[in-house]
Design a protein around this motif. Structure first.
Motif, short mmCIF file in Angstrom:
data_model
loop_
_atom_site.label_atom_id
_atom_site.label_comp_id
_atom_site.label_asym_id
_atom_site.label_seq_id
_atom_site.Cartn_x
_atom_site.Cartn_y
_atom_site.Cartn_z
N ARG A 230 0.81 -1.22 0.00
CA ARG A 230 0.00 0.00 0.00
C ARG A 230 0.85 1.27 0.00
N GLN A 233 1.88 1.65 -3.55
CA GLN A 233 0.71 2.04 -4.34
C GLN A 233 0.47 3.55 -4.22
N LEU A 260 -8.49 3.12 -1.21
CA LEU A 260 -7.44 3.02 -0.19
C LEU A 260 -6.35 4.07 -0.39
N LYS B 67 -5.70 -5.66 -1.61
CA LYS B 67 -5.22 -5.00 -0.39
C LYS B 67 -6.33 -4.70 0.62
#
Lengths: 281, 192
Positions: A230, A233, A260, B67
């Motif tokens: 993450r 990302q 997210l 995720k």
């Protein structure tokens, strides 16, 4: 005197080895896999360990450090994003219906296919734009982190046994011609028509370590960031955001979410199911 | 030594939609672990499996997003055309090659579950006409997790449970309707 520490458990050792491998590759070669999604990275590491006839991740570390061709092989493993032409045909149907009309309003269109792998998606987009009469005023920048993968993409050749699947995808994606018009068979391979690549620039670019290199009206980065954690990302989303024009379109993979990511508020859905978003802020 | 109930991983192929339905329908909403599922299905099949299973279950059944954080009370289905993997507390997807002609692959899911959850993992192999899952279940067993295989005689296709039993000295071989009560009991008691 300090107590001797208890031995670490096996899976912790594996995590240590993965860290060392990523760190070693970064220091020696500059490729940064330290923030790759661990489950997928681990899996690809073990595949390379086995392919090299080794038995541990530490052995792979030694080999990639001392044997650059082994690093190249591992890099190809990590780069290859198994794709298909018109993979996820519904995405391309929506692309025809909702993105193409937007592109008609521009005198010249720049598209970035980020993480193009061996070019299947790039050529799919090229075909859609040809059929829409937009290709001649479009430039597609197709990039991948691996030079060898980009080199493969430039050949425009694919195994002939994939054509049945690609043809079915093409039709389901709304294609109306005969798909075989786009390629010529040569034994076990087919080569796509070079005119499809006339306005395509295939180039090596690393989303993790390289910067933005232009402003684009469309960026497709589908099923690439699923291989990142993450934190990474977030970093790549900033790069993509910085590389999009105002009202530019971002396309993600069908199971990726923008929710997210901190840039989510800068986008509005153009088509939520197709994971197509427009930059509005 | 298994210590129970960090995650429940289930793999199914031919006949799996029915079998998963039976298991999920008997699992209560307060199961303390998330459930992850690899069910073989066509690459471009309709994404309608989650609502079908969800209607019969107290769990919230959803298709996995990359995720996404995992939560107890939820069951996460591998999307068609993707491998589902886990790390601690979160899901990950990949579009890597098919394994044993399958994507999603049960082996890929179970291998990641074994790596991330070790002795806190529970692996369940249900009906199927495939050898997928046997190696993955062996990985869960080897990492100290708890292994359950559907009694082959109660499976719509027995090849997958047979293959799993050939590869793993499973902790339990259970009839389809015994699986959910066993999971509930293990998670309540913290051991088999």
């Amino acid at each position: 005197m300090a107590e001797p520490r208890p031995p670490v458990r096996r899976r912790d050792l594996e995590a240590v080895e993965i860290d060392l491998l990523a760190e070693g590759i970064y220091e020696a070669y500059g490729f940064d896999f330290r923030r790759y999604s661990r489950p997928s990275f681990r899996r690809r590491i073990w595949r390379r360990v086995e392919a090299e006839g080794l038995s541990s991740i530490s052995e792979l570390l030694a080999r990639v450090l001392h044997d650059p061709p082994c690093m190249q092989r591992f890099l190809s493993d990590l780069s290859v994003n198994v794709s298909a032409m018109f993979r996820d045909p519904a995405f391309f149907r929506v692309f025809r219906a909702k993105v193409v009309p937007l592109l008609r309003t521009y005198p010249f269109v720049r598209i970035w296919n980020a993480g193009c792998s061996t070019g299947e998606e790039t050529l799919s987009v090229a075909i859609v734009l040809k059929e829409a009469g937009l290709y001649d005023r479009t430039r597609i920048y197709a990039t991948d982190m691996s030079e060898a993968t980009v080199e493969q993409a430039r050949t425009l050749t694919y195994p002939i046994n994939k054509m049945r699947e690609y043809t079915a995808n093409y039709i389901e994606a709304g294609g109306t011609r005969s798909f075989s018009e786009y390629y010529a068979a040569d034994g076990e391979r087919v080569m796509f028509h070079p005119s499809l690549a006339e306005n395509v620039v295939f180039a090596q670019h690393n989303l993790v370590t390289d910067r933005s290199f232009n402003e684009f009206h469309v960026i497709l980065c589908r099923n690439v960031m699923i291989y990142f954690d993450r934190v990474l990302q977030e970093h790549v989303h900033k790069l993509l955001y910085d590389s999009l024009t105002h009202f530019g379109v971002l396309g993600l993979g069908g199971r990726e979410t923008i929710e997210l990511v901190s840039h989510r508020d800068a986008y509005v859905p153009l088509d939520e199911t197709a994971r197509l978003y427009r930059k509005v802020a | 030594m298994t210590t129970g109930c960090g995650i429940v991983a289930m793999g199914a192929s031919w006949g799996g939609v029915h079998a998963l339905g039976v298991v999920l329908a008997a699992v209560p909403a307060d199961l303390p672990a998330p459930v992850v599922i690899a069910q073989h299905r066509g690459e471009d099949g309709p994404a309608g499996l989650a609502p079908v299973l969800g209607r019969r279950s107290a769990l919230r059944v959803v298709e996995a997003t990359d995720k996404q954080a995992m939560r107890a009370g939820h069951a996460y289905l591998a999307p068609p055309g993707y491998h589902l993997l886990v790390e601690r507390g979160a899901l990950a997807l990949s579009t890597d090659e098919k394994e044993r002609f399958s994507r999603p692959s049960i082996d890929v899911l179970f291998d990641s579950v074994a790596s991330a959850y070790a002795e806190e993992a529970i692996g369940v192999i249900l009906t199927g006409a495939s050898d997928d899952g046997a190696a993955g279940l062996a990985r869960i067993r080897h990492s100290g997790g708890l292994t359950v295989v559907q009694e082959p005689a109660t499976a719509e296709r027995r090849r997958m449970p047979d293959a799993a039993l050939a590869a793993v000295n499973a902790h339990r071989i259970l009839a389809l309707d015994e699986i959910a009560p066993f999971l509930v009991k293990v998670c309540a008691e913290g051991g088999p």
